[in-house]
Design a protein around this motif. Structure first.
Motif, mmCIF file in Angstrom:
data_model
loop_
_atom_site.group_PDB
_atom_site.id
_atom_site.type_symbol
_atom_site.label_atom_id
_atom_site.label_comp_id
_atom_site.label_asym_id
_atom_site.label_seq_id
_atom_site.Cartn_x
_atom_site.Cartn_y
_atom_site.Cartn_z
ATOM 1 N N ASN A 24 6.897 -2.603 -1.084
ATOM 2 C CA ASN A 24 5.902 -2.186 -1.859
ATOM 3 C C ASN A 24 5.571 -0.739 -1.578
ATOM 4 O O ASN A 24 5.896 -0.065 -0.681
ATOM 5 C CB ASN A 24 4.574 -2.712 -0.979
ATOM 6 C CG ASN A 24 4.584 -4.259 -1.334
ATOM 7 O OD1 ASN A 24 4.915 -4.520 -2.202
ATOM 8 N ND2 ASN A 24 3.795 -4.942 -0.538
ATOM 9 N N ARG A 25 5.534 0.079 -2.625
ATOM 10 C CA ARG A 25 5.465 1.589 -2.533
ATOM 11 C C ARG A 25 3.871 1.980 -3.199
ATOM 12 O O ARG A 25 3.481 1.428 -3.949
ATOM 13 C CB ARG A 25 6.581 2.159 -3.505
ATOM 14 C CG ARG A 25 7.815 2.042 -2.870
ATOM 15 C CD ARG A 25 8.786 2.776 -3.865
ATOM 16 N NE ARG A 25 9.883 2.751 -3.303
ATOM 17 C CZ ARG A 25 10.841 4.071 -2.982
ATOM 18 N NH1 ARG A 25 10.551 4.950 -3.854
ATOM 19 N NH2 ARG A 25 12.018 3.805 -2.707
ATOM 20 N N ASP A 26 3.560 3.005 -2.257
ATOM 21 C CA ASP A 26 2.349 3.639 -2.750
ATOM 22 C C ASP A 26 2.703 4.520 -3.935
ATOM 23 O O ASP A 26 3.732 4.936 -4.077
ATOM 24 C CB ASP A 26 1.581 4.539 -1.572
ATOM 25 C CG ASP A 26 1.158 3.548 -0.305
ATOM 26 O OD1 ASP A 26 0.463 2.348 -0.802
ATOM 27 O OD2 ASP A 26 1.361 3.881 0.711
ATOM 28 N N PRO A 27 1.709 4.864 -4.816
ATOM 29 C CA PRO A 27 1.913 5.830 -5.906
ATOM 30 C C PRO A 27 2.177 7.006 -5.533
ATOM 31 O O PRO A 27 1.621 7.493 -4.442
ATOM 32 C CB PRO A 27 0.719 5.466 -6.552
ATOM 33 C CG PRO A 27 -0.241 5.007 -6.087
ATOM 34 C CD PRO A 27 0.366 4.161 -5.024
ATOM 35 N N ASN A 29 1.835 11.010 -5.562
ATOM 36 C CA ASN A 29 0.680 11.996 -6.088
ATOM 37 C C ASN A 29 1.450 13.220 -6.737
ATOM 38 O O ASN A 29 2.559 13.900 -5.886
ATOM 39 C CB ASN A 29 -0.124 12.530 -4.690
ATOM 40 C CG ASN A 29 -0.631 11.376 -3.924
ATOM 41 O OD1 ASN A 29 -1.295 10.412 -4.343
ATOM 42 N ND2 ASN A 29 -0.417 11.628 -2.549
ATOM 43 N N ASN A 57 5.112 7.401 1.072
ATOM 44 C CA ASN A 57 6.070 6.116 1.335
ATOM 45 C C ASN A 57 7.017 6.551 2.527
ATOM 46 O O ASN A 57 7.396 7.547 2.843
ATOM 47 C CB ASN A 57 6.782 5.883 0.207
ATOM 48 C CG ASN A 57 6.094 5.105 -1.032
ATOM 49 O OD1 ASN A 57 5.206 4.344 -0.838
ATOM 50 N ND2 ASN A 57 5.873 6.080 -2.230
#
Length: 156
Positions: A24-27, A29, A57
């Motif tokens: 799972n990756r955070d978006p 910026n 991440n």
């Protein structure tokens, strides 16, 4: 028929378990931090758009190409691509420079779209793009804001 149903169910479960293997990756910026003029051709203006890319991440993000589309005041204005490649380490950031082209027709379309009372201050923009990263690593992004172009008319 029963065999087909069993095969479909098995494929569905296999697909779902394969998705669980991807982290799972955070978006990321991404923000526009600068625009610099580049040497232009006859009926186009070229700029280098500087983007700050932050990776929030726990794993590095590898990329092998960047593409951008810029809309100003709700109309397409510029686009660009770059075959840059690199890696953004975990919990890190980098600045990318992507050359973009603005055709004379895009400038004309923008000029005709402005009302006579509208100034070049605080024009809304939307920057859409992607960091190419292979089959499952491509990351799309959108940045919105306003441009302050008080002297842009003198440039064009």
């Amino acid at each position: 028929m029963r065999r087909l149903t069993g095969l479909t169910l098995a494929l569905l479960l296999l697909t779902l378990s394969a998705c669980a293997l991807f982290p799972n990756r955070d978006p990321v910026n991404i923000n526009v931090v600068g625009i610099e003029p580049l040497q232009s051709q006859d009926l186009e203006v070229r700029f280098a758009v500087k983007l700050r890319v932050q990776n929030p991440n726990e794993t590095a993000i590898d990329y092998n190409g960047v593409a951008l589309d810029l809309e100003v005041n709700g109309r397409p204005l510029a686009s660009g691509v770059s075959d840059q490649q690199g890696s953004i380490p975990r919990f890190s950031e980098t600045v990318l420079m992507i050359p973009v082209s603005v055709s004379a027709f895009s400038v004309l379309r923008q000029t005709l779209g402005l009302s006579q009372t509208q100034s070049l201050d605080n024009l809304p923009y939307v920057l859409r793009g992607k960091l190419a990263g292979g089959l499952f690593g491509t990351m799309r992004f959108v940045d919105r804001g306003t441009l302050d172009l008080p002297n842009a008319a003198a440039t064009w």
